[in-house]
Every structure is written in structure tokens, then in C-alpha cells.
Write an enzyme that holds these catalytic residues in place. Structure first.
Site, PDB file in Angstrom:
ATOM      1  N   GLU A 128      -3.134  12.311  86.755  1.00  0.00           N
ATOM      2  CA  GLU A 128      -3.580  13.603  86.222  1.00  0.00           C
ATOM      3  C   GLU A 128      -2.440  14.308  85.485  1.00  0.00           C
ATOM      4  O   GLU A 128      -2.655  14.958  84.449  1.00  0.00           O
ATOM      5  CB  GLU A 128      -4.093  14.466  87.380  1.00  0.00           C
ATOM      6  N   THR A 181      -5.951  20.681  78.510  1.00  0.00           N
ATOM      7  CA  THR A 181      -5.480  21.435  79.674  1.00  0.00           C
ATOM      8  C   THR A 181      -4.057  21.931  79.456  1.00  0.00           C
ATOM      9  O   THR A 181      -3.726  23.067  79.789  1.00  0.00           O
ATOM     10  CB  THR A 181      -5.545  20.535  80.933  1.00  0.00           C
TER      11      THR A 181
HETATM   12  N1  HSE Z   1      -6.494  24.027  87.593  1.00  0.00           N
HETATM   13  C1  HSE Z   1      -6.386  23.315  86.351  1.00  0.00           C
HETATM   14  C2  HSE Z   1      -6.277  24.322  85.229  1.00  0.00           C
HETATM   15  C3  HSE Z   1      -7.615  22.472  86.175  1.00  0.00           C
HETATM   16  O1  HSE Z   1      -7.119  25.224  85.205  1.00  0.00           O
HETATM   17  O2  HSE Z   1      -5.387  24.226  84.405  1.00  0.00           O
HETATM   18  C4  HSE Z   1      -7.612  21.656  84.917  1.00  0.00           C
HETATM   19  O3  HSE Z   1      -6.863  20.493  85.079  1.00  0.00           O
END
Ligand code: HSE
Length: 309
Positions: A128, A181
Site C-alpha cells: 500500500e 492518494t
Molecule cells: N486514510 C487514507 C487517506 C486512505 O485518506 O489518505 C486512502 O489510502
């Protein structure tokens, strides 16, 4: 057993107030993967269908998480990975974590399950991190455990499974734009006010209490995000219109799914979810942006085997 096929589900991270810690698992969308044991040692990605992703193991999230586990397990065999990608990368419903989770879950099954789900979470986080350039597990944990999860801490890694009220349904709209992201994280502030921090942790606590006690009204009053949504919602055309349509038609709450652009609503009952889906669909047609929208039960099982040979 030398080969398995599995379904690795999409997930909604953050769930409004729980940035980087809360998530839940969807059941109507996900990737399929085949993991195969080989005599030749090492990890190879032999097929990718659906989206254009790298075959180089070190550049592919499924490959990187697989390598992390492979180096720890030091098995006397190798693995081939086939990825049938249905979750669009950059859609906000855990595309990279579905890949990252799929490879380690499959390898673990083929090795006789030496690792716990929490240990698999740690391996998947390495994959990830390639996609988001930061380590977090709020998509990975619900994909592996199912239902709602809270990542209590990363060091040491601790994942809590939170109960899911039986009548809870999600509506997810995915406007066909891509938000990385890593980009959506860069626009967030380094510091937040004490006032906002108090509001946010109050909502996280009460959302967890609402999930434990099947208190749909409390869940509704807790699905608020004063920390991240004010910044990221600007990246999503029509976000406020989606939210208004959903709330006016009975949704318990609406927020950005992960880092967007997908937007989720939680609803009590499938009939309310269908009504909310219809209202959002009608509203969003005015944006002239192609979109997909679907209603999903909360997937209590998470990742699952489809068959084994
Ligand atoms: N918690 C993460 C974000 C989830 O909001 O950036 C996406 O990978």
C-alpha cells in the site's frame, strides 16, 4: 493445494471522522486474483487484466507486499500472481489495498496459514505504501477482516474488529476522475485546531459506540468530518450536491470514501439505500461527469477464496 483463486474486496476508509484508522468492507465490488505455487523460487506477476499496472514485482503493490511476506517466510518454493483488476486505481475504494491484501492472503493459504490477519496486514502495508507513499492500514484491515475495523496503532500493529449493525447498507458513487492518494494527502494541513480535534475524537468515539449498540441515530450524528473533508471535498466536483441529495433522502451520513473521488453514504435498510442511490444518480447527472454508483451490503467476511486446486 498449489493454486487458489480469490476475491479481494473494495473498502471504504476513514468513514468520515476516522482518518487513517477506520474502515469498512464492501461486497459488490472487488478484484480477483490467482496465486500459484511454483518450484522456481521468487515472486512473479504473470498476468494483469483490467488496468495498466506494472509487471515489475518491486513496482506493483501486490508484488511488494508479496515480497515482504516472502522475505519473512523464506519458503522452499516461489509464487506466481495473476491479477484481474476490477477496482479502478485512484477511485477511493481501496484499489491498491485489494491488490496488496490479495497476494499475501493467497500465499498464506498456500503455505498453510502461518501468519495471522494482523501479520498479513503488516505485509500488505508495505505494498500500500508504494501507492500512497505513506503507511496506513485503514483499507487493508477491513479487506482482510471484513466488517468495520479500527486500526488502533501501527507500532505495535493492532487492529480491532467493530460490530456491524445488521441493517446497515452503503451507497457508493464513483465519479470517473482520478485522485491519487499521495496528492490528496499533500493538501492536508500539518496542524489542526484543538476545537476541531475535540469534535473529531468525540465523533470517532460515538461512532464506535453507535456501531456497538446498533444506535443508528448516534451513527448518523457521528458521521461528520471537520478535519479532512473541508480540504478534500474541493477536489470532488458536486460533492455538496451528493451529500445534500443523500441526507434529504434518509442517509445516515455521507462522506469521502478514502481519499476520493468516490463518496459513500451509510443508510439504514436496503430500501433507504435504493432511494438514496436514485436521488444521487439523478443529482449527479447534472455534473456531466461519467460515474458509477452501487449499493452494497457491509461485507462481514472480507477477502475470500473462490476455489482451490
Ligand atoms: N486514510 C487514507 C487517506 C486512505 O485518506 O489518505 C486512502 O489510502
Amino acid at each position: 493445494m498449489n493454486e487458489i483463486k480469490l476475491f479481494s474486496p473494495a473498502t471504504v476508509a476513514n468513514v468520515s471522522c476516522g482518518f487513517d484508522v477506520l474502515g469498512f468492507c464492501l461486497d459488490s465490488i472487488g478484484d480477483e486474483m490467482v496465486i500459484r505455487k511454483t518450484v522456481e523460487k521468487g515472486i512473479r506477476i504473470t498476468k494483469i487484466e483490467g488496468y495498466d499496472l506494472p509487471f515489475e514485482v518491486e513496482k506493483n503493490v501486490a508484488g511488494v507486499s508479496a515480497l515482504a511476506m516472502y522475505e519473512a517466510a523464506k519458503p522452499d518454493c516461489g509464487f506466481e500472481i495473476e491479477i484481474y483488476k476490477h477496482i479502478k486505481p485512484g477511485s477511493g475504494v481501496g484499489s491498491s489495498s485489494a491488490s496488496a491484501v490479495g497476494s499475501v492472503y493467497g500465499m498464506n493459504v498456500l503455505l498453510g496459514n502461518p501468519y495471522s490477519k494482523t501479520e498479513l496486514t503488516a505485509f500488505a502495508m508495505k505494498g500500500e505504501a508504494v501507492a500512497s507513499q505513506s503507511e496506513h492500514a485503514d483499507n487493508i484491515a477491513p479487506a482482510l477482516f471484513g466488517g468495520f475495523t479500527l486500526v488502533k496503532s501501527l507500532e505495535p500493529l493492532e487492529v480491532l474488529q467493530i460490530p456491524t449493525p445488521s441493517d446497515l447498507f452503503a451507497v457508493v458513487i464513483h465519479p470517473q476522475i482520478e485522485i491519487k492518494t499521495s496528492d490528496a494527502r499533500k493538501i492536508l494541513p500539518e496542524h489542526i485546531s484543538l476545537k476541531n480535534a475535540i469534535t473529531q475524537w468525540s465523533n470517532v468515539g460515538s461512532l464506535i459506540h453507535g456501531l456497538h449498540t446498533n444506535d443508528y441515530d448516534l451513527i448518523s450524528r457521528s458521521l461528520k468530518d471537520v478535519v479532512v473533508e473541508p480540504f478534500r471535498s474541493q477536489l470532488i466536483p458536486g460533492f455538496e450536491d451528493i451529500k445534500k441529495a443523500a441526507l434529504e433522502n434518509g442517509a445516515l451520513g455521507t462522506g469521502i470514501s478514502g481519499s476520493g473521488p468516490s463518496v459513500f453514504s451509510l443508510c439504514k435498510s436496503d430500501s433507504t439505500a435504493e432511494k438514496v442511490e436514485k436521488a444521487i444518480r439523478e443529482t449527479y447527472q447534472n455534473q456531466h461527469i461519467p460515474f458509477e454508483i452501487y449499493v452494497s451490503k457491509i461485507n462481514l467476511d472480507g477477502i475470500k477464496l473462490l476455489n482451490e486446486n
